[in-house]
Design a protein around this motif. Sequence first.
Motif, mmCIF file in Angstrom:
data_model
loop_
_atom_site.group_PDB
_atom_site.id
_atom_site.type_symbol
_atom_site.label_atom_id
_atom_site.label_comp_id
_atom_site.label_asym_id
_atom_site.label_seq_id
_atom_site.Cartn_x
_atom_site.Cartn_y
_atom_site.Cartn_z
ATOM 1 N N ILE A 151 0.963 -0.482 -0.122
ATOM 2 C CA ILE A 151 -0.402 0.202 0.212
ATOM 3 C C ILE A 151 1.192 1.989 -0.036
ATOM 4 O O ILE A 151 0.809 2.341 -0.960
ATOM 5 N N LEU A 152 1.807 1.169 0.439
ATOM 6 C CA LEU A 152 2.440 2.675 1.131
ATOM 7 C C LEU A 152 3.567 2.450 -0.829
ATOM 8 O O LEU A 152 3.170 3.827 -1.338
ATOM 9 N N HIS A 153 4.328 1.517 -1.163
ATOM 10 C CA HIS A 153 4.548 1.310 -1.809
ATOM 11 C C HIS A 153 4.151 2.273 -3.564
ATOM 12 O O HIS A 153 4.151 2.915 -4.419
ATOM 13 N N ALA A 154 2.588 1.700 -3.330
ATOM 14 C CA ALA A 154 1.842 2.140 -4.493
ATOM 15 C C ALA A 154 1.672 3.407 -4.367
ATOM 16 O O ALA A 154 0.794 4.444 -5.009
ATOM 17 N N ASP A 160 4.634 9.846 -8.346
ATOM 18 C CA ASP A 160 5.214 9.540 -9.849
ATOM 19 C C ASP A 160 5.905 8.195 -9.379
ATOM 20 O O ASP A 160 6.606 7.848 -9.140
ATOM 21 N N PRO A 161 5.258 7.609 -11.253
ATOM 22 C CA PRO A 161 5.449 6.395 -11.477
ATOM 23 C C PRO A 161 7.386 6.191 -11.239
ATOM 24 O O PRO A 161 7.814 4.869 -11.303
ATOM 25 N N LYS A 162 8.066 7.075 -11.345
ATOM 26 C CA LYS A 162 9.012 7.374 -11.717
ATOM 27 C C LYS A 162 10.575 6.075 -10.738
ATOM 28 O O LYS A 162 10.920 5.700 -10.200
ATOM 29 N N TRP A 163 9.534 7.007 -9.486
ATOM 30 C CA TRP A 163 9.930 5.272 -8.172
ATOM 31 C C TRP A 163 10.444 4.562 -8.157
ATOM 32 O O TRP A 163 10.771 4.097 -7.563
ATOM 33 N N ALA A 164 9.781 3.540 -9.273
ATOM 34 C CA ALA A 164 9.608 2.128 -9.220
ATOM 35 C C ALA A 164 10.408 1.941 -9.791
ATOM 36 O O ALA A 164 11.377 0.436 -9.456
ATOM 37 N N LEU A 187 8.964 17.435 -1.767
ATOM 38 C CA LEU A 187 9.836 17.040 -2.696
ATOM 39 C C LEU A 187 9.536 16.864 -3.886
ATOM 40 O O LEU A 187 8.374 15.651 -3.707
ATOM 41 N N SER A 188 9.420 17.004 -4.881
ATOM 42 C CA SER A 188 9.673 16.172 -6.439
ATOM 43 C C SER A 188 10.458 14.979 -6.519
ATOM 44 O O SER A 188 11.630 15.084 -6.007
ATOM 45 N N TRP A 189 10.193 13.597 -7.890
ATOM 46 C CA TRP A 189 11.351 13.068 -8.309
ATOM 47 C C TRP A 189 12.559 14.118 -8.188
ATOM 48 O O TRP A 189 13.551 13.814 -8.973
ATOM 49 N N LYS A 190 12.328 14.985 -9.667
ATOM 50 C CA LYS A 190 13.510 15.914 -9.584
ATOM 51 C C LYS A 190 13.844 16.830 -8.817
ATOM 52 O O LYS A 190 15.379 16.495 -8.470
ATOM 53 N N ASP A 191 13.293 17.391 -7.572
ATOM 54 C CA ASP A 191 14.248 17.351 -6.379
ATOM 55 C C ASP A 191 15.258 16.787 -5.787
ATOM 56 O O ASP A 191 16.334 16.918 -5.704
#
Length: 306
Positions: A151-154, A160-164, A187-191
């Motif tokens: 659940i936490l991973h989802a 941002d799906p790039k976290w996968a 904070l974002s993926w880019k950050d």
Amino acid sequence: MKRKIISDISQWSRQGVLSVLGPTGSGKTSLVLNFLKSLPSNEASQYLLVSVDSVAFYRGLDIGSAKVVGHERNHFYWCGLDFLNIDEAATTKLFLKEVEEPILKHLEARRPVILVGGSGFYERALVDGMAPGEKSDEVYQKELESFSNEILHAKLLSFDPKWAQKIYPNDRYRITRYLDLVDRQGLSWKDLNETRLRNANLQKLWNETSTLILGTQTAREDFRVPLKTRIEEMLLAGWEDEVRKLLKMFSPRTPGMQSMGYREMSGYVEGEYGLEDCKVLILKAHMAYVKRQKTWFNAIITKSNI
């Protein structure tokens, strides 16, 4: 930070910083120690060796981390080993605090530094800088405890799906850490992946890293037999007794005991399964780790060649 990819340690100028990376079991430490042993003793004594292995950060996790001991530990100048208690969580800030000062002193004295290890996340923080973000909030972390890893991973992927690409569903510590950064801190993926903060004093002296990466061309299955042999050697060296002693002092749920190999050994000692099943689980964890490491290190090679 510029990386210069080299294919053999002899290509290194013996100046500045060399980073020796590779999947677990690829022979990184042996290569570095054999290189130093080939040098005159007065020259070898000038080198600083920085361990970049998150299991070896912990005091007491010796056998299962394949930590250097005895003559090879005492004869050379090491840092990055044994700076955490088993009940402390390994963090980038603690690692950098431990190793940046000795690295700075060596570079100021024009003495060479070798980084050696397979924990690419910490190596990247040291070489390229640390991603932004504050310490995780205890209240927020407490709120996550009742939810499963899945659940936490989802939830993390919903930002941002790039976290996968970076965080696996069974890596609860990093899932909850990055949820704090992304959800609570905004904070974002880019950050977190494109912004890096480096030590200003180090940056003046350290602008290039020679990087030697072992094992990326080796098929993952070719690691299976050597890793299986290593596990057997660790058991013969007293790994079970080491874990039994540690579990008398620490919960199996403490951060250090959740390290790869020690988590599985703790389950065996606690009676959750037998020794043969334990070996299978340890090997499975190591093989999965090799897969992630190969992906990480191949990305470094690709990026450096662009």
